[in-house]
Motif scaffolding. Structure first.
Motif, PDB file in Angstrom:
ATOM      1  N   GLY A   1       0.852  -1.185   0.000  1.00  0.00           N
ATOM      2  CA  GLY A   1       0.000   0.000   0.000  1.00  0.00           C
ATOM      3  C   GLY A   1       0.884   1.230   0.000  1.00  0.00           C
ATOM      4  O   GLY A   1       1.806   1.342  -0.811  1.00  0.00           O
ATOM      5  N   ALA A   2       0.638   2.144   0.929  1.00  0.00           N
ATOM      6  CA  ALA A   2       1.427   3.366   0.989  1.00  0.00           C
ATOM      7  C   ALA A   2       2.713   3.172   1.796  1.00  0.00           C
ATOM      8  O   ALA A   2       3.575   4.036   1.807  1.00  0.00           O
ATOM      9  CB  ALA A   2       0.595   4.489   1.604  1.00  0.00           C
ATOM     10  N   ALA A   3       2.846   2.043   2.468  1.00  0.00           N
ATOM     11  CA  ALA A   3       4.019   1.835   3.318  1.00  0.00           C
ATOM     12  C   ALA A   3       5.209   1.393   2.474  1.00  0.00           C
ATOM     13  O   ALA A   3       5.071   0.585   1.558  1.00  0.00           O
ATOM     14  CB  ALA A   3       3.710   0.781   4.377  1.00  0.00           C
ATOM     15  N   ARG A   4       6.368   1.964   2.783  1.00  0.00           N
ATOM     16  CA  ARG A   4       7.598   1.609   2.086  1.00  0.00           C
ATOM     17  C   ARG A   4       8.721   1.514   3.086  1.00  0.00           C
ATOM     18  O   ARG A   4       8.786   2.298   4.026  1.00  0.00           O
ATOM     19  CB  ARG A   4       7.994   2.720   1.106  1.00  0.00           C
ATOM     20  N   ALA A   5       9.627   0.590   2.864  1.00  0.00           N
ATOM     21  CA  ALA A   5      10.813   0.518   3.711  1.00  0.00           C
ATOM     22  C   ALA A   5      11.953  -0.058   2.904  1.00  0.00           C
ATOM     23  O   ALA A   5      11.751  -0.745   1.899  1.00  0.00           O
ATOM     24  CB  ALA A   5      10.540  -0.347   4.936  1.00  0.00           C
ATOM     25  N   GLU A   6      13.148   0.234   3.374  1.00  0.00           N
ATOM     26  CA  GLU A   6      14.335  -0.064   2.604  1.00  0.00           C
ATOM     27  C   GLU A   6      15.294  -0.906   3.436  1.00  0.00           C
ATOM     28  O   GLU A   6      15.419  -0.697   4.638  1.00  0.00           O
ATOM     29  CB  GLU A   6      14.976   1.283   2.292  1.00  0.00           C
ATOM     30  N   GLY A   7      15.966  -1.842   2.792  1.00  0.00           N
ATOM     31  CA  GLY A   7      17.007  -2.605   3.468  1.00  0.00           C
ATOM     32  C   GLY A   7      18.268  -2.580   2.621  1.00  0.00           C
ATOM     33  O   GLY A   7      18.208  -2.444   1.403  1.00  0.00           O
ATOM     34  N   TYR A   8      19.423  -2.723   3.266  1.00  0.00           N
ATOM     35  CA  TYR A   8      20.689  -2.575   2.568  1.00  0.00           C
ATOM     36  C   TYR A   8      21.694  -3.550   3.145  1.00  0.00           C
ATOM     37  O   TYR A   8      21.753  -3.751   4.358  1.00  0.00           O
ATOM     38  CB  TYR A   8      21.175  -1.133   2.748  1.00  0.00           C
ATOM     39  N   ALA A   9      22.477  -4.180   2.284  1.00  0.00           N
ATOM     40  CA  ALA A   9      23.588  -5.026   2.730  1.00  0.00           C
ATOM     41  C   ALA A   9      24.685  -4.913   1.692  1.00  0.00           C
ATOM     42  O   ALA A   9      24.414  -4.911   0.490  1.00  0.00           O
ATOM     43  CB  ALA A   9      23.141  -6.474   2.869  1.00  0.00           C
ATOM     44  N   ALA A  10      25.933  -4.785   2.138  1.00  0.00           N
ATOM     45  CA  ALA A  10      27.019  -4.546   1.191  1.00  0.00           C
ATOM     46  C   ALA A  10      28.326  -5.160   1.659  1.00  0.00           C
ATOM     47  O   ALA A  10      29.229  -4.474   2.115  1.00  0.00           O
ATOM     48  CB  ALA A  10      27.190  -3.036   0.971  1.00  0.00           C
ATOM     49  N   PRO A  11      28.456  -6.492   1.534  1.00  0.00           N
ATOM     50  CA  PRO A  11      29.704  -7.128   1.929  1.00  0.00           C
ATOM     51  C   PRO A  11      30.825  -6.831   0.941  1.00  0.00           C
ATOM     52  O   PRO A  11      30.593  -6.710  -0.264  1.00  0.00           O
ATOM     53  CB  PRO A  11      29.354  -8.628   1.915  1.00  0.00           C
ATOM     54  N   GLY A  12      32.037  -6.732   1.449  1.00  0.00           N
ATOM     55  CA  GLY A  12      33.189  -6.473   0.584  1.00  0.00           C
ATOM     56  C   GLY A  12      34.448  -7.057   1.191  1.00  0.00           C
ATOM     57  O   GLY A  12      34.492  -7.350   2.382  1.00  0.00           O
ATOM     58  N   ALA A  13      35.463  -7.247   0.355  1.00  0.00           N
ATOM     59  CA  ALA A  13      36.723  -7.811   0.843  1.00  0.00           C
ATOM     60  C   ALA A  13      37.859  -7.408  -0.071  1.00  0.00           C
ATOM     61  O   ALA A  13      37.641  -7.022  -1.221  1.00  0.00           O
ATOM     62  CB  ALA A  13      36.639  -9.335   0.904  1.00  0.00           C
ATOM     63  N   SER A  14      39.079  -7.486   0.441  1.00  0.00           N
ATOM     64  CA  SER A  14      40.262  -7.271  -0.394  1.00  0.00           C
ATOM     65  C   SER A  14      40.633  -8.595  -1.033  1.00  0.00           C
ATOM     66  O   SER A  14      41.687  -9.178  -0.751  1.00  0.00           O
ATOM     67  CB  SER A  14      41.408  -6.704   0.440  1.00  0.00           C
ATOM     68  N   LEU A  15      39.714  -9.094  -1.851  1.00  0.00           N
ATOM     69  CA  LEU A  15      39.864 -10.385  -2.518  1.00  0.00           C
ATOM     70  C   LEU A  15      39.322 -10.257  -3.934  1.00  0.00           C
ATOM     71  O   LEU A  15      38.697  -9.246  -4.275  1.00  0.00           O
ATOM     72  CB  LEU A  15      39.059 -11.462  -1.773  1.00  0.00           C
ATOM     73  N   GLY A  16      39.535 -11.300  -4.744  1.00  0.00           N
ATOM     74  CA  GLY A  16      38.942 -11.339  -6.078  1.00  0.00           C
ATOM     75  C   GLY A  16      37.588 -12.033  -6.023  1.00  0.00           C
ATOM     76  O   GLY A  16      36.928 -12.055  -4.988  1.00  0.00           O
ATOM     77  N   LEU A  17      37.222 -12.662  -7.140  1.00  0.00           N
ATOM     78  CA  LEU A  17      35.913 -13.305  -7.227  1.00  0.00           C
ATOM     79  C   LEU A  17      35.732 -14.450  -6.228  1.00  0.00           C
ATOM     80  O   LEU A  17      34.607 -14.858  -5.941  1.00  0.00           O
ATOM     81  CB  LEU A  17      35.684 -13.826  -8.654  1.00  0.00           C
ATOM     82  N   GLU A  18      36.846 -14.985  -5.686  1.00  0.00           N
ATOM     83  CA  GLU A  18      36.737 -16.070  -4.713  1.00  0.00           C
ATOM     84  C   GLU A  18      35.950 -15.636  -3.478  1.00  0.00           C
ATOM     85  O   GLU A  18      35.412 -16.480  -2.763  1.00  0.00           O
ATOM     86  CB  GLU A  18      38.132 -16.580  -4.304  1.00  0.00           C
ATOM     87  N   PHE A  19      35.850 -14.333  -3.249  1.00  0.00           N
ATOM     88  CA  PHE A  19      35.068 -13.828  -2.121  1.00  0.00           C
ATOM     89  C   PHE A  19      33.602 -14.286  -2.221  1.00  0.00           C
ATOM     90  O   PHE A  19      32.913 -14.441  -1.222  1.00  0.00           O
ATOM     91  CB  PHE A  19      35.153 -12.301  -2.082  1.00  0.00           C
ATOM     92  N   PHE A  20      33.135 -14.528  -3.460  1.00  0.00           N
ATOM     93  CA  PHE A  20      31.725 -14.865  -3.656  1.00  0.00           C
ATOM     94  C   PHE A  20      31.506 -16.375  -3.821  1.00  0.00           C
ATOM     95  O   PHE A  20      30.432 -16.812  -4.204  1.00  0.00           O
ATOM     96  CB  PHE A  20      31.185 -14.114  -4.876  1.00  0.00           C
ATOM     97  N   ASP A  21      32.549 -17.190  -3.521  1.00  0.00           N
ATOM     98  CA  ASP A  21      32.456 -18.636  -3.675  1.00  0.00           C
ATOM     99  C   ASP A  21      31.322 -19.259  -2.871  1.00  0.00           C
ATOM    100  O   ASP A  21      30.586 -20.098  -3.360  1.00  0.00           O
ATOM    101  CB  ASP A  21      33.772 -19.305  -3.215  1.00  0.00           C
ATOM    102  N   GLY A  22      31.199 -18.862  -1.626  1.00  0.00           N
ATOM    103  CA  GLY A  22      30.202 -19.473  -0.748  1.00  0.00           C
ATOM    104  C   GLY A  22      28.811 -18.907  -1.019  1.00  0.00           C
ATOM    105  O   GLY A  22      28.409 -18.720  -2.159  1.00  0.00           O
ATOM    106  N   GLU A  23      28.093 -18.627   0.046  1.00  0.00           N
ATOM    107  CA  GLU A  23      26.716 -18.127  -0.067  1.00  0.00           C
ATOM    108  C   GLU A  23      26.669 -16.600   0.049  1.00  0.00           C
ATOM    109  O   GLU A  23      25.602 -16.048   0.293  1.00  0.00           O
ATOM    110  CB  GLU A  23      25.864 -18.742   1.054  1.00  0.00           C
ATOM    111  N   GLN A  24      27.836 -15.937  -0.087  1.00  0.00           N
ATOM    112  CA  GLN A  24      27.902 -14.491   0.137  1.00  0.00           C
ATOM    113  C   GLN A  24      26.823 -13.698  -0.617  1.00  0.00           C
ATOM    114  O   GLN A  24      26.103 -12.891  -0.017  1.00  0.00           O
ATOM    115  CB  GLN A  24      29.311 -14.004  -0.247  1.00  0.00           C
TER     116      GLN A  24
END
Lengths: 469, 462
Positions: free
Chosen positions: B183-206
């Protein structure tokens, strides 16, 4: 690092890219910036940091045709970006290749196109230039600024943040439809934040002057003004909690306007991220509220003859007598609005890029609220008893662009009988920006522009929620 | 990255105006940004940042210049312009006259990169963003924005003391923004993981975890009422909750603030500045962490700096000039966003260490208060330590129990006072990633803490 390869000049690099794109049959827009700047900071009467910068870069936006479109024309397609600060031919070729590759990965958009827009207005943003200003004159400016604040009052402990700065820049837009244009701009400014303390309380207030002429800067006046405003905050008493009538000071109202300027963006509207979606033509604010965005103001901090797509600038009324008249558009959001049957499909000249590194979005230039008839003193008199709000902080986190809700750290004074009585310790104000515009009961005639490139007069609001003791 | 003879020549020319010390910083940085807006690929960009910055010291006065032109001509032009700007020509000290014998100072890498962003195709990077997008489609979520970004910065720093250090810094990050609507209700969520790594950072369930977390917050806050205003005890969640410590305490432990008389902690080394339950570090050596560095931007190896030991101030964070100005030992904290900034003392991974309690212990101690489970951003006035932070996900605590969700809460207070008011620290330390903006630009830093209880903070609501 390919440091050995000689870079092309800025102009050569722009021409090189246009020629290569035509050879490849690729639609291309190149946004360029080149500039030199000086900043000088002083501490304890001497120069603390002196900085000279020279920077240039090109931001490429390639257009590849969608399933039915034509290259470079207006038949729709997908955009891809790349930037480079390395202007060697090899680096330019890499950037062009990257932009085309990125476009090929991206979703096509309706009516995407490059255009050779009409001529932009003539605005002088460069004035007398900086060539006649010596390094010593600049150093004197920085030292005068810091000294004037330090010597103004024994309660000034230091001036931890201060600078003189200037710069000259060239901004260019070229595209493969034959558009090529550029403008020069000069900026000169001083800013400071004197730290004052007394009886265990410390306060600091930011002050700034911005100009397009070096000779117009008055560092002593800027310093004394900021010092006076900092000292006025000493001796603060706890703020009450509750709902009170509030006069929002001109600079603070301008800060509110800057913080929430994004809600007027058609991009935010179309992506479902603005509380103004679907409200064109509706009365949102009090009939006393008229809000304009004007990139053609000669002294505006964000003035420019054309936008980041090369589209000519012109003043635009966003809110007129409280009624929402227009959103801010670039060519893509305008085409999208037309496709949805919502609007005429013309860009309003509000394509924005933070720099050549960023993508094309939508943004305000100099946004301001029109003045009313009362003096500021008249506004305070009309309120009688309540709060004078002089600043809000933490807006980048405490202001929600999607709903218009805010909860911000505030600074201000208690007002009794229309007179400022005493400063208040840190408190919060919370509410909704659109409700704030609707609650405007009177507008003063003291339009002031701030470091946020936004301007407003002081306004009287029926009621705001205040969190103090 | 550059020829040693050329660097020596530039440093010599730069000191012709009488500077005691000169330093050249060169970088070649490649970035990639990909965006998924409602699952559609948009705003794919990135590019090549490229330039050099030259820093001169006259005593502790800093003279800095930069250019994108790293050819001999370009660098010599900056060197001459800086030397001339200081007005005292022709005073070259003997150490600068005879060339420089550079000593390589490349620190042994603290970790290695497996799937280097420069060698991974964009379609694989897009796939990471897609996984997060899919995971965010829960409950009332209507809109999602996912941004994938990577950065590879090759840098060289050399100075007239003979230091020569090169490094490559690789970072990857995924940011998910979810907007729930009903309806008129709105809400926002945010998540932003990061690392000093390459694509291997996203290997798991990140990616899935990031998408789900953003959606969870948006859904949880959708029908929340407004937070009340007033002073109350507050339990701050672990991980990104450490942003308050970072902003309100970390910044005034940087020598930049100390030297400008803008730190309430100046002169308090060895004194009790926090409750005994509080110990905190700034650790630049955690392998692969977002704010970790092998060497700082002045060529000094990174280290783990104990800032507060059981409430006692044990160290500041100092860069070269900070050490000269304040006498506090250099801590490998000289950092800069890029070649356009002179370095300054800056945080790396800054966090409060584990304490003896559990999060439940802390919440059980509160009669009426706020549980700030997920923090948003905020700001602090450095001279005074007054701060303001937004609570992205908040709940009321009544009689030791977590109750209804509340929106729009802001925490307002003073860093030095709060530090004394931390009355409980749990044992569930976690870290969160942020970009910290200050005098030398925007830098990747980890903030962190276990759950903590602060006996009283002003909550702004309505």
């Amino acid at each position: 690092m390919p440091g050995a390869e000689a870079p092309l000049s800025f102009e050569e690099a722009r021409r090189y890219l246009m020629q290569r794109a035509r050879e490849l049959g690729l639609g291309l827009e190149v946004y360029g910036e080149r500039g030199v700047a000086t900043t000088i900071q002083a501490f304890a009467g001497a120069v603390d940091e002196f900085k000279l910068s020279s920077r240039q870069g090109l931001g490429l936006r390639a257009l590849v045709p969608g399933h039915s479109g034509q290259p470079g024309g207006s038949g729709g397609g997908a955009w891809g970006y790349a930037y480079t600060e390395n202007l060697s031919p090899a680096a330019l070729d890499r950037a062009l290749e990257t932009a085309a590759e990125n476009a090929a990965l991206s979703a096509p958009v309706p009516n995407a196109g490059l255009h050779a827009w009409g001529a932009p207005p003539e605005i002088d943003l460069h004035g007398e230039g900086l060539s006649g200003v010596s390094v010593q004159q600049k150093v004197d400016m920085a030292i005068t600024l810091e000294r004037a604040a330090t010597q103004a009052d024994p309660r000034v402990k230091s001036v931890p943040y201060n600078a003189y700065g200037d710069g000259e820049s060239l901004v260019s837009v070229d595209n493969t439809q034959g558009l090529t244009r550029e403008y020069q701009a000069l900026h000169a400014y001083t800013y400071l934040a004197p730290l004052v303390s007394e009886d265990g309380q410390s306060k600091m207030k930011f002050g700034m002057q911005f100009s397009r002429e070096f000779a117009q800067l008055d560092p002593t006046r800027t310093a004394l003004d900021a010092t006076r405003k900092s000292l006025a905050l000493l001796g603060a008493k706890p703020a009450p909690s509750g709902r009170f009538p509030v006069v929002i000071d001109a600079e603070c109202m301008a800060a509110f306007l800057a913080v929430f300027s994004g809600i007027f963006s058609a991009k935010q509207v179309q992506e479902g991220k603005s509380p103004l979606a679907g409200r064109l033509g509706q009365a949102l604010g009090s009939r006393l509220v008229t809000i304009i965005d004007d990139a053609t103001l000669p002294q505006g901090m964000n003035s420019r003859p054309f936008d980041a797509e090369g589209h000519p600038s012109a003043p635009l009324a966003l809110l007129e007598g409280g009624v929402l008249r227009s959103y801010l558009h670039n060519s893509e959001t305008a085409a999208q609005a037309a496709a949805e049957g919502g609007a005429a499909g013309h860009s309003t000249g509000h394509a924005s890029r933070d720099s050549y590194r960023s993508v094309v979005g939508v943004g305000v230039s100099n946004i301001y609220m029109q003045i009313g008839e009362l003096s500021r003193a008249g506004l305070l008199a009309q309120m009688g008893t309540g709060l004078l709000l002089t600043d809000v902080q933490g807006a980048h986190a405490g202001a929600n662009q999607i709903t218009g809700d805010y909860s911000l750290q505030a600074e201000g004074f208690w007002v009794q009988g229309g007179e400022v009585a005493y400063p208040l310790q840190v408190f919060t104000v919370a509410g909704n920006f659109i409700e704030l515009l609707a609650g405007v009961q009177a507008v003063a005639d003291d339009l002031t522009f701030t470091q946020y490139a936004s301007g407003a007069p002081s306004v009287l609001i029926a009621e705001l929620s205040v969190g103090g003791e | 990255m550059l020829d040693q003879d050329l660097v020596a020549e530039v440093l010599r020319a730069a000191r012709a105006g009488g500077a005691e010390w000169a330093e050249l910083f060169v970088e070649d940085t490649v970035t990639t940004t990909l965006k998924l807006l409602q699952g559609e690929v948009k705003d794919v960009g990135g590019g090549n940042g490229y330039g050099a910055g030259l820093r001169l010291l006259y005593g502790t006065r800093v003279v800095y210049g930069y250019t994108n032109d790293t050819s001999r001509q370009g660098l010599m032009e900056v060197a001459r312009a800086l030397a001339q700007s200081q007005g005292r020509a022709g005073m070259t000290t003997s150490s600068g006259a005879g060339g420089l014998d550079f000593r390589r100072r490349d620190a042994a890498p603290l970790w290695s990169i497996r799937d280097h962003p420069l060698h991974v195709g964009k379609r694989r990077k897009l796939e990471v963003a897609r996984r997060a997008h899919v995971a965010a489609q829960t409950g009332h979520v209507k809109t999602t924005d996912v941004t994938y970004a990577d950065v590879t910065q090759r840098m060289l720093v050399a100075n007239s003391d003979g230091t020569w250090a090169e490094d490559e810094r690789v970072r990857s990050r995924l940011a998910v923004r979810a907007i729930a609507e009903d309806g008129a209700a709105r809400a926002e969520g945010y998540a932003a993981p990061g690392a000093s790594l390459g694509l291997e950072f996203f290997d798991g369930e990140q990616p899935e975890q990031a998408g789900a977390e953003a959606a969870r917050i948006a859904n949880a806050m959708l029908h929340a009422g407004y937070a009340p205003a007033g002073k109350m005890p507050v339990v701050i969640g672990n991980g990104f909750g450490g942003v308050i410590f970072h902003e309100a305490c970390g910044h005034i432990l940087e020598t930049t603030a100390v030297a400008k008389n803008a730190s309430v902690f100046a002169g308090k080394l060895g004194q009790q500045i926090a409750g005994e339950c509080v110990s905190a570090v700034d650790d630049g050596t955690i392998p692969g962490a977002w704010g970790s560095i092998n060497i700082d931007d002045e060529g000094m190896p990174s280290e783990r700096t104990l800032l507060i030991d059981r409430g006692v101030l044990t160290s500041f964070m100092a860069d070269k000039v900070g050490e000269m100005q304040t006498g506090h030992r250099r801590t490998g904290s000289g950092r800069r966003q890029d070649y356009t900034y002179a370095p300054a003392s800056r945080m790396r991974n800054t966090f409060i260490l584990d304490g003896p309690d559990t999060p439940q212990d802390l919440i059980a101690q509160v009669g009426l208060g706020l549980y700030a489970r997920t923090m948003g951003g905020g700001s602090v006035v450095p001279g005074t330590g007054d701060y303001n932070f937004t609570v992205n996900e908040g709940y009321m605590i009544r009689d030791g129990q977590i109750c209804e969700a509340v929106r729009g809460a802001a925490l307002v207070g003073n860093g030095a006072q709060d530090l004394m008011n931390i009355s409980g620290v749990a044992g569930d330390l976690a870290r969160g990633q942020g970009m910290c903006g200050s005098v030398s630009g925007d830098l990747p830093t980890d903030v962190g803490q276990p759950h903590i209880l602060i006996s009283e903070i002003t909550v702004g609501g309505r």
